[in-house]
Write a protein that holds these residues in place. Structure first.
Motif: not given
Length: 394
Positions: A75, A342, A346, A349, A351
């Motif tokens: 990732l 994905t 994401n 998470i 960015k």
């Protein structure tokens, strides 16, 4: 010494002269001789060696596919800003572990190409691979493009705009996803088939090795494109190596029996450390492909990894997954599965977060890999048992 040879000759003659006495009546009746027993024993040994290596090739096929999927489920680890010394090394190790499968697949392809090399022409090779290899590849590449096109294409676009974007996506996926492997593998096989009369010449193998080494050195100087997906001449050597492996199974088996694990495992560890550090060094030269498959250290490491996998008698349970019939489908489908999973990952998470907790990052990566592999295997197995099985190769 002469007396020993004489005694051996006498014993051999006695056995040959009295062979009928140790044969069953049926064997004596049909005229079985000691020569037949010798050939039968030799054939049995050869069959045993072939079966053993075929078994190991399937296990290596599974592990190589796991390495490739691991690489594609990372990732953004290559882009993470590292602040921890431990994270710095683990980051390099994780990336490196995803670079071992590709070279092994070329070796495996050469191994299984060997038996038909003499009978193949370029035309009948392509014809034999058309439905089993090329058509499934085209189907999944088209499907991948179509899915991405639907997700990113703005509404009310003209047909020309749609086709232009589809072409752009297709080219991008061909050079920046796992789909580059099939055309390069086919190209490598074509080269070897066209040059098969030289296949056992040492100079030919050295020439192919020189191409691979050239691409490894080129990473530092950029004489030609450094992307490993465009270095089409760099992989032929490893397919040639697979052919040599198949042609010299007895010598390989003897070598594997002689080599000591106490020598092999430390060499592997040293090669792994060197490969990680070469990737770290190359980050300052080619940030986009620092851990290129064609790094010289990775080529050496991949070769060293292959040896213990052939030597080992472990992990035979992996054959229950039927890797020969499922590995290609997993290769074709995993990019699409990853592209759909994905965004879900994401969502958890940030960015903008420049630092990542090491433990949580490792757990997240392992979980993503396991889920991707499991979902892909389930999809491929389901397709294999359906009327659509032709799209992953019959």
């Amino acid at each position: 010494m002469n007396k020993l040879k004489t005694n051996s000759a006498v014993i051999s003659t006695t056995i040959l002269n009295n062979i009928d006495s140790i044969l069953t009546p049926r064997q004596a009746k049909i005229g079985i001789s000691s020569a037949v027993f010798g050939n039968t024993t030799q054939n049995t040994i050869e069959h045993s060696i072939n079966a053993r290596f075929a078994n190991r090739m399937n296990i290596i096929r599974v592990l190589s596919m796991c390495s490739i999927i691991w690489r594609h489920t990372l990732l953004g680890w290559e882009d993470v800003h590292v602040t921890s010394g431990a994270f710095f090394f683990i980051q390099a190790l994780f990336i490196q572990l995803g670079k071992l499968g590709t070279i092994n697949f070329f070796v495996i392809s050469g191994y299984f190409l060997c038996d038909k090399l003499e009978s193949f022409t370029i035309w009948n090779y392509l014809r034999s691979r058309f439905f089993r290899l090329i058509i499934p590849w085209l189907v999944f590449l088209f499907l991948f493009v179509a899915i991405e096109l639907i997700e990113i294409m703005p509404p009310h676009q003209t047909l020309s705009a749609i086709l232009k974007l589809a072409f752009t996506l297709g080219v991008s996926f061909l050079f920046h996803s796992a789909y580059w492997f099939v055309p390069v593998c086919i190209f490598s096989a074509i080269v070897l088939i066209a040059c098969k009369k030289f296949i056992n010449n040492k100079w030919f193998g050295l020439m192919l090795l020189a191409f691979s080494l050239f691409y490894g050195i080129n990473l530092y100087f950029g004489w030609v494109a450094v992307s490993h997906t465009k270095a089409v001449m760099g992989y032929i050597f490893f397919m040639w190596l697979g052919i040599q492996l198949k042609q010299h199974l007895h010598l390989v088996a003897h070598f594997l029996n002689k080599i000591n694990w106490n020598i092999l495992l430390p060499l592997m560890a040293i090669c792994l450390i060197i490969a990680c550090f070469e990737g770290i060094i190359l980050r300052n030269i080619i940030p986009d492909d620092a851990f290129s498959t064609l790094r010289i250290s990775n080529l050496v490491l991949s070769t060293f990894i292959f040896i213990p996998l052939l030597k080992s008698k472990k992990m035979n349970w992996l054959n229950k997954l039927d890797p020969r019939n499922h590995a290609y489908g997993i290769y074709l489908a995993h990019c699409i599965v990853i592209s759909q999973l994905t965004p879900v990952i994401n969502a958890y998470i940030s960015k903008d977060n420049q630092t990542i907790n090491l433990e949580s990052s490792i757990l997240l990566e392992i979980a993503f890999f396991i889920v991707t592999l499991s979902v892909t295997y389930f999809i491929v197995k389901s397709i294999k048992n359906s009327p659509l099985k032709f799209i992953i190769g019959l």
